[in-house]
Design a protein around this motif. Structure first.
Motif, PDB file in Angstrom:
ATOM      1  N   ASP A 121       0.841  -1.206   0.000  1.00 20.14           N
ATOM      2  CA  ASP A 121       0.000   0.000   0.000  1.00 20.14           C
ATOM      3  C   ASP A 121       0.872   1.251   0.000  1.00 20.14           C
ATOM      4  O   ASP A 121       1.163   1.798   1.054  1.00 20.14           O
ATOM      5  CB  ASP A 121      -0.929  -0.018   1.213  1.00 20.14           C
ATOM      6  N   MET A 122       1.190   1.794  -1.175  1.00 16.67           N
ATOM      7  CA  MET A 122       1.014   1.179  -2.475  1.00 16.67           C
ATOM      8  C   MET A 122       2.210   1.457  -3.382  1.00 16.67           C
ATOM      9  O   MET A 122       2.072   1.809  -4.547  1.00 16.67           O
ATOM     10  CB  MET A 122      -0.273   1.703  -3.131  1.00 16.67           C
ATOM     11  N   LYS A 123       3.400   1.326  -2.817  1.00 11.48           N
ATOM     12  CA  LYS A 123       4.585   1.682  -3.592  1.00 11.48           C
ATOM     13  C   LYS A 123       4.882   0.691  -4.709  1.00 11.48           C
ATOM     14  O   LYS A 123       5.501   1.064  -5.715  1.00 11.48           O
ATOM     15  CB  LYS A 123       5.782   1.883  -2.668  1.00 11.48           C
ATOM     16  N   ALA A 124       4.430  -0.547  -4.574  1.00  9.13           N
ATOM     17  CA  ALA A 124       4.597  -1.495  -5.678  1.00  9.13           C
ATOM     18  C   ALA A 124       3.715  -1.089  -6.854  1.00  9.13           C
ATOM     19  O   ALA A 124       4.146  -1.117  -8.014  1.00  9.13           O
ATOM     20  CB  ALA A 124       4.265  -2.908  -5.213  1.00  9.13           C
ATOM     21  N   GLY A 125       2.476  -0.708  -6.572  1.00  6.34           N
ATOM     22  CA  GLY A 125       1.590  -0.228  -7.628  1.00  6.34           C
ATOM     23  C   GLY A 125       2.074   1.090  -8.208  1.00  6.34           C
ATOM     24  O   GLY A 125       2.030   1.310  -9.431  1.00  6.34           O
ATOM     25  N   LEU A 126       2.543   1.982  -7.342  1.00 14.97           N
ATOM     26  CA  LEU A 126       3.078   3.266  -7.793  1.00 14.97           C
ATOM     27  C   LEU A 126       4.265   3.044  -8.725  1.00 14.97           C
ATOM     28  O   LEU A 126       4.360   3.665  -9.789  1.00 14.97           O
ATOM     29  CB  LEU A 126       3.500   4.092  -6.582  1.00 14.97           C
ATOM     30  N   CYS A 177      -9.754   6.566 -15.211  1.00 10.79           N
ATOM     31  CA  CYS A 177      -8.641   6.576 -14.273  1.00 10.79           C
ATOM     32  C   CYS A 177      -8.444   5.190 -13.683  1.00 10.79           C
ATOM     33  O   CYS A 177      -9.414   4.486 -13.384  1.00 10.79           O
ATOM     34  CB  CYS A 177      -8.880   7.596 -13.157  1.00 10.79           C
ATOM     35  N   LEU A 178      -7.191   4.833 -13.516  1.00  8.53           N
ATOM     36  CA  LEU A 178      -6.797   3.639 -12.774  1.00  8.53           C
ATOM     37  C   LEU A 178      -5.948   4.073 -11.595  1.00  8.53           C
ATOM     38  O   LEU A 178      -4.941   4.772 -11.776  1.00  8.53           O
ATOM     39  CB  LEU A 178      -6.016   2.687 -13.671  1.00  8.53           C
ATOM     40  N   ILE A 179      -6.371   3.706 -10.387  1.00  9.43           N
ATOM     41  CA  ILE A 179      -5.556   3.936  -9.194  1.00  9.43           C
ATOM     42  C   ILE A 179      -4.890   2.614  -8.847  1.00  9.43           C
ATOM     43  O   ILE A 179      -5.559   1.583  -8.736  1.00  9.43           O
ATOM     44  CB  ILE A 179      -6.412   4.433  -8.009  1.00  9.43           C
ATOM     45  N   ALA A 180      -3.573   2.646  -8.670  1.00 12.43           N
ATOM     46  CA  ALA A 180      -2.817   1.404  -8.465  1.00 12.43           C
ATOM     47  C   ALA A 180      -2.848   0.948  -7.009  1.00 12.43           C
ATOM     48  O   ALA A 180      -1.857   0.435  -6.483  1.00 12.43           O
ATOM     49  CB  ALA A 180      -1.383   1.584  -8.944  1.00 12.43           C
ATOM     50  N   GLU A 181      -3.997   1.112  -6.368  1.00 14.62           N
ATOM     51  CA  GLU A 181      -4.167   0.673  -4.983  1.00 14.62           C
ATOM     52  C   GLU A 181      -4.204  -0.851  -4.922  1.00 14.62           C
ATOM     53  O   GLU A 181      -4.537  -1.518  -5.899  1.00 14.62           O
ATOM     54  CB  GLU A 181      -5.475   1.236  -4.404  1.00 14.62           C
ATOM     55  N   PRO A 182      -3.897  -1.417  -3.754  1.00 17.17           N
ATOM     56  CA  PRO A 182      -3.870  -2.874  -3.625  1.00 17.17           C
ATOM     57  C   PRO A 182      -5.213  -3.523  -3.935  1.00 17.17           C
ATOM     58  O   PRO A 182      -6.265  -2.995  -3.585  1.00 17.17           O
ATOM     59  CB  PRO A 182      -3.467  -3.093  -2.165  1.00 17.17           C
ATOM     60  N   SER A 183      -5.130  -4.677  -4.591  1.00 20.15           N
ATOM     61  CA  SER A 183      -6.346  -5.435  -4.927  1.00 20.15           C
ATOM     62  C   SER A 183      -5.995  -6.906  -5.027  1.00 20.15           C
ATOM     63  O   SER A 183      -4.835  -7.298  -4.943  1.00 20.15           O
ATOM     64  CB  SER A 183      -6.941  -4.939  -6.253  1.00 20.15           C
ATOM     65  N   SER A 184      -6.998  -7.712  -5.243  1.00 20.40           N
ATOM     66  CA  SER A 184      -6.790  -9.121  -5.533  1.00 20.40           C
ATOM     67  C   SER A 184      -6.231  -9.257  -6.953  1.00 20.40           C
ATOM     68  O   SER A 184      -6.492  -8.405  -7.805  1.00 20.40           O
ATOM     69  CB  SER A 184      -8.122  -9.859  -5.410  1.00 20.40           C
ATOM     70  N   LEU A 382     -11.319   2.844 -11.380  1.00 19.55           N
ATOM     71  CA  LEU A 382     -11.242   1.591 -10.648  1.00 19.55           C
ATOM     72  C   LEU A 382      -9.860   1.465 -10.049  1.00 19.55           C
ATOM     73  O   LEU A 382      -8.972   2.297 -10.322  1.00 19.55           O
ATOM     74  CB  LEU A 382     -11.546   0.392 -11.541  1.00 19.55           C
ATOM     75  N   GLN A 383      -9.667   0.430  -9.221  1.00 21.47           N
ATOM     76  CA  GLN A 383      -8.396   0.241  -8.524  1.00 21.47           C
ATOM     77  C   GLN A 383      -7.860  -1.152  -8.799  1.00 21.47           C
ATOM     78  O   GLN A 383      -8.601  -2.133  -8.709  1.00 21.47           O
ATOM     79  CB  GLN A 383      -8.585   0.435  -7.013  1.00 21.47           C
ATOM     80  N   TYR A 384      -6.567  -1.191  -9.114  1.00 18.77           N
ATOM     81  CA  TYR A 384      -5.927  -2.483  -9.350  1.00 18.77           C
ATOM     82  C   TYR A 384      -4.441  -2.342  -9.073  1.00 18.77           C
ATOM     83  O   TYR A 384      -3.773  -1.489  -9.666  1.00 18.77           O
ATOM     84  CB  TYR A 384      -6.141  -2.946 -10.793  1.00 18.77           C
ATOM     85  N   GLY A 385      -3.944  -3.162  -8.150  1.00 19.34           N
ATOM     86  CA  GLY A 385      -2.530  -3.075  -7.825  1.00 19.34           C
ATOM     87  C   GLY A 385      -2.024  -4.309  -7.112  1.00 19.34           C
ATOM     88  O   GLY A 385      -2.800  -5.082  -6.531  1.00 19.34           O
TER      89      GLY A 385
END
Length: 422
Positions: A121-126, A177-184, A382-385
């Protein structure tokens, strides 16, 4: 279509061939302690600027509050649609260091895991969205329209100096928009519950503790009575609107069949959750307390408004005949969602399947995030990360390296689909 498919396959291969750069970039982001509070993002913002400058990606930098920096960077010809990739640089505090099995700011890779605060949360997605954008620029991919990075400093405290600050000033807009927040891994979040945070302040009358309960009025005791009433918000039956019932049902299916450890939590999608977070009151054990403050986090399902919750709360607490006030703070929102058929949702979901070869679909988030701000400005989101969900905000936060790479592949291919769609 074959041309686009071949381009996407080429880009997937490029991500795979350059994954060491991606993982190193992610590790270095984790090594910068951008903890919020206090929210100083000076160092991490400078590091990201240097990374963008390596391939001459233009950007604007905005200091929305002292030492809180937003970066807005774009590539593409700007003549078609605009896709926004968003991520936050701040992380929550690490807490008790003795409970960590490793340095929370190590950014170490061990046994296939990236370790450290912010890994999920959420440097990998960033790292993934920035890396994907850099790769597109480096490879001179001609994008119709515009791909914009919105890198923000102030998400973890529910602050106003990141996404809402940019949107309100028109520094960021877009068609999706895509937010790279944590997800499944296969299930981005396309909707979320609302948030209703408040402080309950109860006032009493002081007196000598030896005379209680006959003397004074104990503010803590009155607060306990109030808490018991507030907790009954969970029991309210709420009519879920017909248009969101399919989203609720598929999300409950996800909790039954994918994240099976969440099976017991299915009810939260249709209920007001109530968390009594902190209690502060009194001065000494032998003094009848004349004040008590309680911080409470409620999450709201579809079918109920902020105003209705306030009305219910006031009716319940007024009936107790206590001296109280309710002070709102932090997250304030109603439940919100983007339809699964929206082009930005389809682009991400389709490319999760393209990259993994598995069925993907969007689900409901039972918490809240910056997604609500984009929807308030009519930007589908949506969010995907990448994430190891059990470690978020906890000790020993981590994420699988393979998940970081997979998500970067989805980001780079989804950008192609979205921007090439008419």
């Amino acid at each position: 279509m074959d041309e686009l498919k071949n381009l996407k396959l080429q880009l997937i291969e490029e991500v795979e061939n350059n994954k060491d750069e991606l993982i190193d970039f992610c590790a270095k982001l984790i090594q910068i302690p951008s903890v919020n509070p206090p929210g100083d993002t000076t160092e991490i913002t400078t590091f990201i600027e240097d990374y963008l400058n390596e391939v001459n990606i233009p950007y604007d930098k905005y200091e929305s509050a002292e030492k809180m920096f937003n970066l807005v960077a774009s590539i593409g010809n700007g003549k078609g649609k605009e896709l926004v990739y968003c991520g936050h640089t701040d992380v929550v505090p690490v807490g008790d260091l003795s409970k960590w099995e490793f340095n929370p700011f190590s950014g170490e890779v061990k046994d296939g895991w990236m370790l450290g605060r912010g890994a999920s949360d959420m440097k990998a997605g960033l790292a993934g969205i920035i890396f994907a954008t850099k790769m597109l620029k480096k490879l001179n991919i001609e994008l119709p329209g515009k791909l914009t990075l919105a890198i923000v400093p102030d998400e973890e405290t529910g602050g106003e100096f990141g996404v809402p600050w940019l949107l309100e000033r028109g520094y960021v807009s877009g068609d999706g928009c895509l937010i790279a927040e944590p997800s499944s891994p296969l299930n981005p979040t396309i909707g979320q519950k609302g948030s209703y945070w408040f402080e309950l302040e109860v006032r009493g009358e002081p007196g000598h503790g030896s005379l209680s309960p006959l003397a004074g009025r104990n503010a803590i005791v009155d607060a306990i009575r109030a808490i018991n009433e507030i907790r009954t918000l969970w029991d309210i039956e709420i009519d879920i609107p017909v248009d969101v019932q399919p989203l609720i049902e598929v999300s409950q299916k996800y909790m039954r069949e994918v994240e099976k450890d969440r099976l017991k939590y299915q009810e939260v999608l249709e209920k007001i959750t109530v968390n009594i977070g902190t209690i502060e009151g009194g001065t000494k054990s032998n003094v009848i307390p004349d004040y008590c403050k309680v911080h409470i986090d409620c999450r709201l399902p579809f079918g109920i408004t902020q105003e209705k919750v306030t009305e219910i709360l006031e009716n319940k607490l007024d009936a107790l005949h206590i001296d109280y006030t309710i002070n709102r703070f932090g997250f304030k929102s109603v439940a919100n969602y983007t339809t699964a058929e929206d082009p930005v949702c389809k682009s991400i979901v389709d490319n999760i399947s393209f990259v993994t070869g598995k069925e993907a679909y969007g689900v409901m988030q039972w918490a809240s995030s910056d997604a609500r701000h984009f929807r308030q400005h009519d930007i589908p989101v949506l969010q995907y990360g990448p994430a190891y969900l059990p470690s978020i905000h906890g000790y020993n936060e981590k994420v699988r390296v393979e998940d970081i790479v997979r998500c970067a592949k989805v980001y780079i291919t989804a950008a192609i689909d979205f921007l090439y769609q008419k």
